[in-house]
Motif scaffolding. Sequence first.
Motif, PDB file in Angstrom:
ATOM      1  N   TRP A 150     -21.951  -7.704  -7.557  1.00 37.30           N
ATOM      2  CA  TRP A 150     -22.640  -8.115  -6.333  1.00 37.30           C
ATOM      3  C   TRP A 150     -24.401  -7.966  -6.849  1.00 37.30           C
ATOM      4  O   TRP A 150     -25.074  -8.690  -6.191  1.00 37.30           O
ATOM      5  N   CYS A 151     -24.556  -6.972  -7.678  1.00 36.02           N
ATOM      6  CA  CYS A 151     -25.972  -6.718  -7.871  1.00 36.02           C
ATOM      7  C   CYS A 151     -26.121  -6.678  -9.302  1.00 36.02           C
ATOM      8  O   CYS A 151     -25.134  -6.326 -10.210  1.00 36.02           O
ATOM      9  N   ASN A 152     -27.501  -6.954  -9.617  1.00 37.78           N
ATOM     10  CA  ASN A 152     -28.179  -6.722 -10.774  1.00 37.78           C
ATOM     11  C   ASN A 152     -29.655  -6.485 -10.785  1.00 37.78           C
ATOM     12  O   ASN A 152     -30.029  -6.472  -9.770  1.00 37.78           O
ATOM     13  N   HIS A 153     -30.320  -6.177 -11.895  1.00 31.98           N
ATOM     14  CA  HIS A 153     -31.715  -6.119 -11.937  1.00 31.98           C
ATOM     15  C   HIS A 153     -32.483  -7.511 -11.415  1.00 31.98           C
ATOM     16  O   HIS A 153     -33.495  -7.324 -11.166  1.00 31.98           O
ATOM     17  N   ASP A 154     -31.723  -8.662 -11.457  1.00 28.49           N
ATOM     18  CA  ASP A 154     -32.400  -9.823 -10.909  1.00 28.49           C
ATOM     19  C   ASP A 154     -31.820 -10.067  -9.313  1.00 28.49           C
ATOM     20  O   ASP A 154     -32.400 -11.231  -9.073  1.00 28.49           O
ATOM     21  N   GLN A 155     -31.096  -9.306  -8.790  1.00 29.60           N
ATOM     22  CA  GLN A 155     -30.717  -9.586  -7.368  1.00 29.60           C
ATOM     23  C   GLN A 155     -30.996  -8.739  -6.490  1.00 29.60           C
ATOM     24  O   GLN A 155     -31.446  -7.538  -6.782  1.00 29.60           O
ATOM     25  N   ASN A 197     -36.465  -5.746  -5.536  1.00 30.65           N
ATOM     26  CA  ASN A 197     -35.531  -4.986  -4.522  1.00 30.65           C
ATOM     27  C   ASN A 197     -34.851  -3.947  -5.347  1.00 30.65           C
ATOM     28  O   ASN A 197     -34.285  -2.927  -4.970  1.00 30.65           O
ATOM     29  N   ALA A 198     -34.353  -4.354  -6.389  1.00 31.92           N
ATOM     30  CA  ALA A 198     -33.340  -3.646  -7.514  1.00 31.92           C
ATOM     31  C   ALA A 198     -34.184  -2.903  -8.019  1.00 31.92           C
ATOM     32  O   ALA A 198     -33.450  -2.168  -8.815  1.00 31.92           O
ATOM     33  N   ARG A 199     -35.421  -2.943  -8.188  1.00 36.64           N
ATOM     34  CA  ARG A 199     -36.066  -2.285  -9.300  1.00 36.64           C
ATOM     35  C   ARG A 199     -37.067  -1.021  -8.617  1.00 36.64           C
ATOM     36  O   ARG A 199     -37.670  -0.237  -9.423  1.00 36.64           O
TER      37      ARG A 199
END
Length: 558
Positions: free
Chosen positions: A326-331, A419-421
């Motif tokens: 669902w998530c990673n550093h680009d999402q 947002n992920a960072r």
Amino acid sequence: MEKTWWKQSVVYQIYPRSFNDSDGDGIGDINGITEKLDYLKELGIDVIWLSPVYESPNDDNGYDISDYQAIMQEFGTMEDFERMLSQAHERGIRIVMDLVVNHTSDEHRWFVESRRSKHNPFRDYYIWREGKDGKEPNNWGSCFSGPAWSYDESTHMYYLHLFSSKQPDLNWDNPEVRDKVYEMMDWWCRKGIDGFRMDVISMISKAEGLPDGPKGESQLYGDPSPHAQNGPHVHEYLQEMNRRVLSHYDLMTVGECAGVTVEEAQKYASLDGKELNMVFQFEHMGLDEGEGYKWSDRKVSLPQLKAVMSKWQTELYQKAWNSLYWCNHDQPRIVSRFGDDRPAYRELSAKMLATCLHMMQGTPYIYQGEELGMTNAPFETLEDFRDIESINAYHEFVQSGIVDASAMMRYIRYKGRDNARTPMQWDDGVNAGFSAGTPWIMVNPNYKEINAEEQLSREDSVFRYYQKLIRLRKKEEIIVSGTYELLLPDSEELYVYTRTSERHKLLVVCSFTEDAVPFALPAEFKEADAEVLISNYNRDSIDKNITLKPYEAFGLKI
């Protein structure tokens, strides 16, 4: 199904800059990761995917590499890396490195040499072209806004960069480039790493002749994707990579494959083992895009999401292996995107989304903080952002009149990569326990309520729920190998599917709404003595006819 360690594993992605700062400079580092290995061991994960820690000028936060065999000074030393690798292995945790070889930094020695003259031995390491009528060689746009070509004064030619102008694309059609990449990969394998996550690997082969890309009404430049993804030689080059490097070690490999279709994925990740173990596809991540571009704040249609996820579950079955994320550093953060990040529902919807994903077939990926239910950040102004993609997109879309300023701020708050960072939220102390210094990017102010220390102290926390899901995957073979079938495909509220093996059947029910929803168990689950494997409402049993509570999720096994 053949058992391999990466099929049974759960992967945890670390974005080093934002994970844990050991020296107080406001930037996460390798020693900070080593300090938190016991936390990851407690969570139960098997593999760390480490975003780039190589030497880099940081135009794109480490995805612009200037030396593949050195560690970025901000992150530490090679000795620090080797100690982290050894300590991870002592705990039974493998390390997968980010491999960024579609492009380098423009400060890499190869490019510094390449731009010196048209006759330099490194000239053909990159993609150089003459301009056309005083303009770029074609109409391709960069993924980070603007044209995909930059003019170089020293030789009066243009070089291709599908991302930032400081990220020139390597020329993979040059066998010397491929040789250098394989030598570097082998060097890391001999150091003892356990695999590679391959950044935009579907882009290493471009269409012959570099033709113009299609141009939509809302685009200033043509879309290069039909000509810069899944190109004519990509499988040839990956099979060569496999023969030269990958097949000589017991590795996990996953390719980030923008624009990949199911048919292409069956080639990239074929069970015959000639290329990669699995791919990241983005079809489900594109369901909330705007017209012709990524930026919007619209919500995903659940029937569409189910259709896409189910397609990848069924059409790769026994042909190729899935990656689940669902998530990673680009999402953006998934609980803010597909869930509900209001305090009353944040933990429930975070657990529901985890149930939905982790009960499917494939290797699940957890992005740092996802196991805490971390949310999108309340960025107020453009100055709060650090991500080159978001900042460039704001200027391009607003200045061109495609989107007004207030709408574009709304879009990048919702979809922006920063947002992920924001820093990992470890405790309720200064800077969420991330750093004693000034963090490189804002800390989400909700860290007082959402942090690892608090969640480790509570048995009903999101962390403990992820821990249980990870244990279930190791205990229940059906989760790894069972067939998948979608039920209620048209429901706007419920995502329901089954997993089936020779001896067992699993029913997974996930409510994507705060509303109460009536649900009747399928007949075979009504008649059997079903075991509740997991429930985000801690149910011991499920009635034949049940009214699901807000964001309820459970898994039943017969």
